[in-house]
Design an enzyme around this catalytic site. Sequence first.
Site, short mmCIF file in Angstrom:
data_model
loop_
_atom_site.label_atom_id
_atom_site.label_comp_id
_atom_site.label_asym_id
_atom_site.label_seq_id
_atom_site.Cartn_x
_atom_site.Cartn_y
_atom_site.Cartn_z
N ASN A 166 -94.81 -79.85 99.92
CA ASN A 166 -95.72 -80.15 98.82
C ASN A 166 -95.63 -81.58 98.32
O ASN A 166 -96.54 -82.04 97.63
CB ASN A 166 -95.49 -79.15 97.68
CG ASN A 166 -96.10 -77.81 98.01
OD1 ASN A 166 -97.31 -77.63 97.93
ND2 ASN A 166 -95.27 -76.87 98.41
N THR A 184 -105.48 -63.15 96.12
CA THR A 184 -104.66 -64.19 96.70
C THR A 184 -105.54 -65.40 96.92
O THR A 184 -106.66 -65.44 96.46
CB THR A 184 -104.05 -63.70 98.01
OG1 THR A 184 -103.25 -64.76 98.53
CG2 THR A 184 -105.11 -63.34 99.02
N THR A 231 -101.05 -85.77 102.86
CA THR A 231 -100.86 -86.69 103.98
C THR A 231 -100.33 -86.00 105.22
O THR A 231 -100.23 -86.63 106.26
CB THR A 231 -99.89 -87.81 103.57
OG1 THR A 231 -98.66 -87.22 103.11
CG2 THR A 231 -100.47 -88.64 102.46
N THR A 241 -104.07 -72.72 106.09
CA THR A 241 -103.76 -74.12 105.74
C THR A 241 -102.30 -74.38 106.11
O THR A 241 -102.00 -74.66 107.26
CB THR A 241 -104.04 -74.40 104.25
OG1 THR A 241 -103.42 -73.40 103.44
CG2 THR A 241 -105.54 -74.40 103.98
N GLU A 274 -94.44 -71.18 101.44
CA GLU A 274 -94.10 -72.50 101.98
C GLU A 274 -92.59 -72.73 101.96
O GLU A 274 -91.95 -72.69 100.91
CB GLU A 274 -94.83 -73.58 101.20
CG GLU A 274 -96.32 -73.59 101.49
CD GLU A 274 -97.11 -74.52 100.61
OE1 GLU A 274 -98.23 -74.87 100.99
OE2 GLU A 274 -96.62 -74.89 99.52
N LYS A 322 -105.16 -65.41 103.95
CA LYS A 322 -104.38 -66.63 104.09
C LYS A 322 -103.71 -66.90 102.75
O LYS A 322 -104.21 -66.54 101.69
CB LYS A 322 -105.24 -67.80 104.52
CG LYS A 322 -106.29 -68.27 103.51
CD LYS A 322 -105.82 -69.24 102.46
CE LYS A 322 -105.09 -70.40 103.09
NZ LYS A 322 -104.54 -71.30 102.02
#
Length: 412
Positions: A407, A199, A412, A162, A285, A188
């Site tokens: 985040n 995970t 979007t 993702t 991230e 992932k």
Amino acid sequence: MGTKVEHQAFTVVENGTIVTPGGFSAGGLHCGLKKTSRNDIGAIRCDIPATAAAVYTTNVFQAAPLKVTRESLSNGRLQAVIVNSGNANACTGQQGEEDAYAMRAAAARELGVAEEDVAVASTGVIGELLKMDAVHSGIKALPEQLGKETNEAEQFSQAILTTDLVKKEACVSVVVGGKTVTIAGAAKGSGMIHPNMATMLAFMTSDAVIGAEALQRLLRQATNHTFNMITVDGDTSTNDMLVAMSSGYAGNEELTMDHPDWDAFAAGFTYVCQVLAKAIARDGEGATKLVEVEVTGAVSDESAQAIAKTVIGSSLVKSAMFGADANWGRIIAAVGRAGQPVNPDTVDIRLGDISVLAQSRPVVFDEEAALAYLQTDTVRIVVDLHHGEGKAVAWGCDLTYDYVRINAAYRT
């Protein structure tokens, strides 16, 4: 097949993939679940029904695919896994369950396996229904994409991502009773990472002959020391799932805990889990560095685990790591609030090899050297409590501006 690098108990197979163990094929493609052209549906298939085990999220809100997979795995066997990214199929009610079962049925039909031998996994946005027309078209096209080569494995690894920036893979081989056994994994995970099982999504394959009970026990043990010891943001997903399948193609004498080569096999299995877990933490991230926290001298291993996870999960510690600030006060504060027995007069803290606290008292250290160390892409924090024999290691990452940016606009 990859290049081999020797370790004491096992051999790392460099460039090994999820299809390196005998009996497995995999593949992936883009079916339209993601707004980009990145792969978003994939599958792993075993030539025969494989011994299987799994662990799942402890989040009370569990996505529909987990219910389906639990049902499929009730007999300790799987032959295929169908997985999509871009949509978690979580908190989607009765329709979500029906869609997960429909995915299982379609995958069984197209892959030529029994419906009860198919696991289902999903990852992505929570609370939106799957585009089932896209899912069905993707599953129908998958059989032609499945194969036993590196390229097909690459397509699968890409299909499960993702917000990940890189794929996560690992592979080792172990000699069991004179037979070469291979263990591989793909995972992932980048955000919403604070597992209490595994995970976000991880898949392991092996060609060992091993029973379902032994595999399940090993999976839980390995998970507790690897996937359960990472955090990115303190959030446990609704979709966390780790599935392991073993084909038995290696032809070894069945592995049990009493087998003379059990420890070597367990070491290799755990190593694969650790590589995947650390890769997830490193790819958090917005992260710029991997942060490792080692705690020693605790009253027990369990206590050390709790302290290590508290330190690695501290937003203040993570922010200091991003800013390359040798602020050991944040570290000792996290140690003190972990709810574990600690002697407040005997704590040592090091940043790499740089001592910043000894017996709970400040140590004069070279600030420039500490700054240079904290600016590297891997930072190690060592906490010695001098209070017992317990020890543990946890992994995480720094907290950056980009984490908020990613985040703040995830949908979007």
